[in-house]
Write a protein that holds these residues in place. Structure first.
Motif, mmCIF file in Angstrom:
data_model
loop_
_atom_site.group_PDB
_atom_site.id
_atom_site.type_symbol
_atom_site.label_atom_id
_atom_site.label_comp_id
_atom_site.label_asym_id
_atom_site.label_seq_id
_atom_site.Cartn_x
_atom_site.Cartn_y
_atom_site.Cartn_z
ATOM 1 N N PRO A 111 0.706 -1.251 -0.058
ATOM 2 C CA PRO A 111 0.010 0.011 0.071
ATOM 3 C C PRO A 111 0.973 1.353 -0.092
ATOM 4 N N TRP B 161 1.221 5.784 -1.742
ATOM 5 C CA TRP B 161 0.862 6.428 -2.734
ATOM 6 C C TRP B 161 1.676 6.282 -3.988
ATOM 7 N N TRP C 290 -3.949 6.747 -4.171
ATOM 8 C CA TRP C 290 -3.716 5.664 -3.071
ATOM 9 C C TRP C 290 -3.984 4.250 -3.409
ATOM 10 N N TRP C 291 -3.006 3.365 -3.387
ATOM 11 C CA TRP C 291 -2.881 1.796 -3.618
ATOM 12 C C TRP C 291 -3.190 1.118 -2.355
ATOM 13 N N ASP C 292 -4.342 0.462 -2.202
ATOM 14 C CA ASP C 292 -4.309 -0.215 -0.743
ATOM 15 C C ASP C 292 -3.936 -1.673 -0.698
ATOM 16 N N GLY C 293 -3.030 -1.924 -1.731
ATOM 17 C CA GLY C 293 -2.517 -3.418 -1.696
ATOM 18 C C GLY C 293 -3.197 -3.944 -2.417
ATOM 19 N N THR D 74 -6.094 -2.821 -4.838
ATOM 20 C CA THR D 74 -6.899 -2.005 -5.804
ATOM 21 C C THR D 74 -6.691 -0.483 -5.412
ATOM 22 N N TRP D 75 -6.991 0.230 -6.769
ATOM 23 C CA TRP D 75 -6.885 1.663 -6.452
ATOM 24 C C TRP D 75 -7.942 2.203 -5.885
ATOM 25 N N THR D 76 -7.760 3.143 -4.807
ATOM 26 C CA THR D 76 -8.927 3.872 -4.219
ATOM 27 C C THR D 76 -9.263 5.151 -4.842
ATOM 28 N N HIS E 50 -8.932 7.891 -3.581
ATOM 29 C CA HIS E 50 -8.094 8.961 -2.844
ATOM 30 C C HIS E 50 -6.798 9.468 -3.733
#
Length: 277
Positions: A6, A8, A20-23, A25-27, A29
């Protein structure tokens, strides 16, 4: 399966922004590279005016980031950002090169105007001043300065003080008395006086130095110093570093003698990034 942690990263749909990549998928933000919030992205069916407003907002954010970045650049080298503070390394003069005496396990700084004596046959000479001149007595070529290092012998005594006190007269005779060929480049020694003597910290140990001012029959004479200190290479006998500096306007400054002595280090403590000669 993605292994990207996860964080930026550059937004694949808007490369001028970070997303922001949450690990997994792309969010939704997003932010600018400076850390400021990204302007809202207009919907796919938005009017041309809405897109123009969004573009204007994006431009305003970038201008704010530029102005803020300029304001954050301070004269003390500290760049203050929204997420982190990073001190830029100070600028200054480059460190002097080093000459390494592997046998005795020490390194010595080489001041400007000095060089490693690659052309000399004497194994104990670690540096000399650059160039030569006609010896005052006309016996050949002389140098304005030399620094030598050697391991003390059993006849030199055990303590650094005893070694330094016994070595300095021999150092003076070798430099300003008779040369190895029996000649007298300076016409011989007329007199000497002690100008400095005492304990000194060197190479992480307790050493002792004795400095003489030597007067010669011909020429301005010079300064001879013997500095003795415990070896750091496993050799039980002390190390002796001899300094021979011509006096007069052509001789090296005594500040070089002090700088070299103060800069002696065990080989395993050589500062990184410095060149050895």
């Amino acid at each position: 399966m993605s292994t990207t942690p996860p964080g930026w990263y550059r937004d694949p749909q808007a490369p001028h922004l970070e997303r922001w990549w949450d690990g997994g998928t792309w969010t939704g933000h997003r932010r600018t590279p400076s850390g400021l919030p990204a302007p809202p992205t207009p919907a796919a069916g938005a009017s041309g005016r809405a897109r123009a407003v969004a573009s204007t907002a994006a431009g305003a954010v970038l201008v704010t980031a530029i102005v803020g970045g300029a304001a954050a650049l301070r004269t003390d080298g500290l760049r203050v950002g929204p997420d982190t503070a990073v001190r830029t390394p100070p600028t200054g003069p480059p460190s002097p090169p080093l000459v390494v005496d592997r046998l005795n396990g020490i390194s010595l700084p080489v001041p400007a105007g000095w060089t490693s004596p690659s052309a000399l046959a004497q194994d104990d000479v670690v540096m000399t001043t650059e160039g030569t001149y006609d010896c005052p007595a006309g016996t050949g070529r002389c140098r304005h300065g030399e620094v030598l290092s050697r391991t003390a012998g059993s006849a030199d005594g055990g303590s650094p003080r005893a070694v330094a006190e016994r070595d300095v007269p021999r150092a003076a005779e070798a430099a300003y008395g008779h040369d190895p060929g029996g000649r007298r480049p300076f016409g011989g020694i007329r007199s000497h006086r002690v100008v400095r003597a005492g304990p000194v910290a060197v190479a992480g140990g307790d050493g002792y130095l004795v400095r003489w001012r030597v007067r010669t029959t011909e020429g301005p004479g010079g300064y001879v110093q013997s500095l003795a200190f415990p070896a750091r290479s496993g050799i039980p006998a002390p190390v002796v570093v001899r300094f021979v500096f011509d006096a007069g306007p052509d001789g090296p400054p005594l500040s070089d003698m002090d700088a070299i002595a103060a800069g002696i280090r065990p080989v395993d403590q050589d500062p990184g990034g410095q060149r050895k000669v």
